[in-house]
Design an enzyme around this catalytic site. Structure first.
Site, PDB file in Angstrom:
ATOM      1  N   ASP A  33       0.422  -0.996  -0.454  1.00 24.48           N
ATOM      2  CA  ASP A  33       0.127  -0.308   0.593  1.00 24.48           C
ATOM      3  C   ASP A  33       1.094   1.470  -0.119  1.00 24.48           C
ATOM      4  O   ASP A  33       1.734   1.425   1.062  1.00 24.48           O
ATOM      5  CB  ASP A  33      -0.437   0.251   1.386  1.00 24.48           C
ATOM      6  CG  ASP A  33      -1.875   1.247   1.373  1.00 24.48           C
ATOM      7  OD1 ASP A  33      -2.002   2.182   0.895  1.00 24.48           O
ATOM      8  OD2 ASP A  33      -2.321   1.374   2.034  1.00 24.48           O
ATOM      9  N   ILE A  34       1.223   2.168  -1.033  1.00 19.54           N
ATOM     10  CA  ILE A  34       2.128   3.256  -0.786  1.00 19.54           C
ATOM     11  C   ILE A  34       1.715   4.420  -0.438  1.00 19.54           C
ATOM     12  O   ILE A  34       2.299   5.863  -0.368  1.00 19.54           O
ATOM     13  CB  ILE A  34       1.955   3.374  -2.605  1.00 19.54           C
ATOM     14  CG1 ILE A  34       0.901   4.062  -3.766  1.00 19.54           C
ATOM     15  CG2 ILE A  34       2.705   2.397  -3.816  1.00 19.54           C
ATOM     16  CD1 ILE A  34       1.218   4.535  -4.723  1.00 19.54           C
ATOM     17  N   ALA A  57      -2.705   5.273  -8.764  1.00 16.95           N
ATOM     18  CA  ALA A  57      -3.345   6.856  -9.070  1.00 16.95           C
ATOM     19  C   ALA A  57      -4.454   6.346  -8.507  1.00 16.95           C
ATOM     20  O   ALA A  57      -4.915   5.657  -8.773  1.00 16.95           O
ATOM     21  CB  ALA A  57      -2.808   6.940  -9.816  1.00 16.95           C
ATOM     22  N   THR A  59      -7.774   7.144 -10.768  1.00 18.88           N
ATOM     23  CA  THR A  59      -7.607   8.036 -11.786  1.00 18.88           C
ATOM     24  C   THR A  59      -9.472   8.478 -12.280  1.00 18.88           C
ATOM     25  O   THR A  59      -9.331   8.433 -13.579  1.00 18.88           O
ATOM     26  CB  THR A  59      -7.665   6.491 -12.736  1.00 18.88           C
ATOM     27  OG1 THR A  59      -7.562   5.747 -12.729  1.00 18.88           O
ATOM     28  CG2 THR A  59      -5.758   6.106 -12.511  1.00 18.88           C
ATOM     29  N   THR A 100      -0.251  13.709 -15.924  1.00 19.23           N
ATOM     30  CA  THR A 100      -1.506  14.051 -16.812  1.00 19.23           C
ATOM     31  C   THR A 100      -2.164  14.691 -17.647  1.00 19.23           C
ATOM     32  O   THR A 100      -1.516  15.725 -16.800  1.00 19.23           O
ATOM     33  CB  THR A 100      -2.366  13.274 -16.171  1.00 19.23           C
ATOM     34  OG1 THR A 100      -4.048  13.146 -16.464  1.00 19.23           O
ATOM     35  CG2 THR A 100      -3.585  14.112 -14.448  1.00 19.23           C
ATOM     36  N   ASP A 101      -2.419  14.957 -18.746  1.00 18.52           N
ATOM     37  CA  ASP A 101      -2.938  15.678 -19.407  1.00 18.52           C
ATOM     38  C   ASP A 101      -3.720  16.762 -18.577  1.00 18.52           C
ATOM     39  O   ASP A 101      -4.110  18.298 -19.000  1.00 18.52           O
ATOM     40  CB  ASP A 101      -3.477  15.650 -20.650  1.00 18.52           C
ATOM     41  CG  ASP A 101      -4.419  14.650 -21.019  1.00 18.52           C
ATOM     42  OD1 ASP A 101      -4.176  14.511 -20.030  1.00 18.52           O
ATOM     43  OD2 ASP A 101      -5.111  14.940 -21.702  1.00 18.52           O
ATOM     44  N   TYR A 125      -8.899  15.256  -9.670  1.00 21.90           N
ATOM     45  CA  TYR A 125      -8.450  14.872 -10.353  1.00 21.90           C
ATOM     46  C   TYR A 125      -6.677  15.522 -10.798  1.00 21.90           C
ATOM     47  O   TYR A 125      -5.897  15.090  -9.738  1.00 21.90           O
ATOM     48  CB  TYR A 125      -8.668  13.800 -11.112  1.00 21.90           C
ATOM     49  CG  TYR A 125      -7.491  12.866 -12.178  1.00 21.90           C
ATOM     50  CD1 TYR A 125      -7.602  11.653 -11.573  1.00 21.90           C
ATOM     51  CD2 TYR A 125      -7.543  13.903 -13.279  1.00 21.90           C
ATOM     52  CE1 TYR A 125      -6.339  11.241 -12.676  1.00 21.90           C
ATOM     53  CE2 TYR A 125      -6.558  12.632 -14.105  1.00 21.90           C
ATOM     54  CZ  TYR A 125      -6.112  11.840 -13.843  1.00 21.90           C
ATOM     55  OH  TYR A 125      -4.481  10.654 -13.963  1.00 21.90           O
ATOM     56  N   LYS A 129      -3.035  15.639  -9.236  1.00 22.43           N
ATOM     57  CA  LYS A 129      -1.858  14.866  -9.534  1.00 22.43           C
ATOM     58  C   LYS A 129      -0.791  16.055  -9.585  1.00 22.43           C
ATOM     59  O   LYS A 129       0.332  16.040  -9.333  1.00 22.43           O
ATOM     60  CB  LYS A 129      -2.419  14.101 -10.919  1.00 22.43           C
ATOM     61  CG  LYS A 129      -3.546  13.009 -11.017  1.00 22.43           C
ATOM     62  CD  LYS A 129      -2.928  12.569 -10.853  1.00 22.43           C
ATOM     63  CE  LYS A 129      -1.675  11.769 -11.659  1.00 22.43           C
ATOM     64  NZ  LYS A 129      -0.310  10.212 -10.776  1.00 22.43           N
ATOM     65  N   TRP A 150      -4.745  10.102 -22.003  1.00 19.84           N
ATOM     66  CA  TRP A 150      -6.444   9.110 -22.689  1.00 19.84           C
ATOM     67  C   TRP A 150      -5.911   7.962 -22.574  1.00 19.84           C
ATOM     68  O   TRP A 150      -5.670   7.338 -23.812  1.00 19.84           O
ATOM     69  CB  TRP A 150      -6.629   9.618 -24.041  1.00 19.84           C
ATOM     70  CG  TRP A 150      -7.540  11.106 -24.356  1.00 19.84           C
ATOM     71  CD1 TRP A 150      -7.773  12.065 -23.094  1.00 19.84           C
ATOM     72  CD2 TRP A 150      -7.811  11.289 -25.100  1.00 19.84           C
ATOM     73  NE1 TRP A 150      -8.100  13.035 -23.757  1.00 19.84           N
ATOM     74  CE2 TRP A 150      -8.575  13.166 -24.757  1.00 19.84           C
ATOM     75  CE3 TRP A 150      -7.606  10.991 -26.408  1.00 19.84           C
ATOM     76  CZ2 TRP A 150      -9.134  13.522 -25.947  1.00 19.84           C
ATOM     77  CZ3 TRP A 150      -9.269  12.098 -27.096  1.00 19.84           C
ATOM     78  CH2 TRP A 150      -9.235  13.049 -26.742  1.00 19.84           C
TER      79      TRP A 150
END
Ligand SMILES: NC(=O)c1ccc[n+]([C@@H]2O[C@H](COP(=O)([O-])OP(=O)(O)OC[C@H]3O[C@@H](n4cnc5c(N)ncnc54)[C@H](OP(=O)(O)O)[C@@H]3O)[C@@H](O)[C@H]2O)c1
Length: 285
Positions: A33-34, A57, A59, A100-101, A125, A129, A150
């Site tokens: 478990d991070i 993550a 997500t 992520t974008d 989100y 991030k 994506w």
């Protein structure tokens, strides 16, 4: 993404171990478990870990908007990467992290986003991030952060699988054309990361990089290609605006990533998005 890392690292000269928070059916998995720094430290010390590739993550972009989930989303997307960074910093190791974008999108622009562009997330989100990226940088660890977009693959739940199912079962479908970006076959990103690690290309080149497939499309265009490659001709697919689909989060209208830096630094060839989509769909079969 983690499953694609399993594939590309087979036959490596390095030794990889794969962790998850729960047992993965049919796959050798070390439970970790991070969100627990001491558990990370223990594995790093016991297994003499020199580098971590973090594919974990929160997500679920819509699900992140529920106020009661904020703490958990921040824990997974910001605190957990910080834990990994602290553990790697303590052993002078390397942390490779996926972002992520969706750290972009709040400002209206229509040119591909560069690595040093200010983050302007439109939702929880993307915000968490972005916090994760900043937390990693603040530890002083050697890091590579790959912002991608994506993602899809033959594993797990993703847009390609959803659209394969919908275009096969619905007579008509509306898909948004006012959100533009680039799909990315997770295998391609995994292969790029593997090349950088296996050939030690990261030495002297740590920092943030953008990686998606080449090209630009809307979710509508993406769906049309999925239907075409699957041979699905019965579903009438039409473009629509985002406001036709009520959503708890405003998604970026334009989040195309500029990949000049990753290509110039590491000499990586990035596949065109339709070529990779065709390859993934063939692998699915
Ligand atoms: N999917 C996209 O379109 C997209 C786009 C841009 C960037 N990204 C980024 O790319 C990366 C990979 O995304 P993905 O789509 O492969 O994600 P994913 O399929 O949702 O996988 C995330 C993994 O993290 C695991 N996890 C959750 N909590 C954990 C914990 N406390 N400790 C250890 N593992 C935990 C999950 O396990 P369980 O399944 O058991 O919960 C799952 O296996 C993420 O950083 C994501 O933000 C994704």
């Amino acid at each position: 993404m983690g499953n694609e890392m399993r594939i590309v690292t087979k036959g490596s000269k390095d030794h990889y171990i794969f962790t998850d928070v729960v047992e993965v059916e049919g796959q050798e998995t070390t439970i970790l478990d991070i969100t627990n720094l001491d558990s990370i430290r223990k594995i790093v010390s016991e297994k003499d870990i020199k580098a971590i590739v973090n594919c974990a993550a929160w997500t679920n972009v819509d699900g992140a908007e529920a106020p009661e989930k904020y703490e958990l989303v921040e824990l997974l997307n910001a605190k957990a990467p910080e834990n990994l960074a602290i553990a790697m910093k303590e052993v002078n190791g390397l942390l490779i992290h996926i972002s992520t974008d969706y750290v972009f999108g709040g400002d209206p622009y229509n040119t591909p986003c560069k690595e040093d562009q200010k983050g302007t997330p439109t939702g929880v989100y993307g915000l968490t991030k972005l916090h994760g990226e900043q937390a990693i940088q603040n530890t002083g660890v050697d890091y590579l952060i790959f912002r991608t977009a994506w993602l899809y693959s033959e594993f797990g739940k993703n847009f390609v699988k959803t659209m394969l199912n919908l275009t096969a079962t619905k007579p008509q479908l509306k898909v948004v054309f006012d959100q533009v970006g680039t799909p990315t076959y997770a295998y391609d990103l995994a292969a790029a990361i593997f090349d950088i690690v296996e050939n030690r290309k990261y030495i002297g080149n740590t920092g943030i990089y953008h990686y998606s497939n080449e090209g630009v499309c809307s979710w509508f265009d993406f769906t049309k290609m999925i239907a075409e490659y699957s041979g699905q001709t019965t579903c009438n697919i039409q473009p629509c605006h985002s406001d036709e689909f009520p959503s708890p989060v405003k998604r970026p209208a334009f989040s195309v990533l500029d990949k000049t830096k990753v290509k110039d630094t590491f000499g990586i060839k990035v596949p065109y998005w339709t070529d990779s989509l065709r390859k993934c769909m063939s692998n699915m079969k």
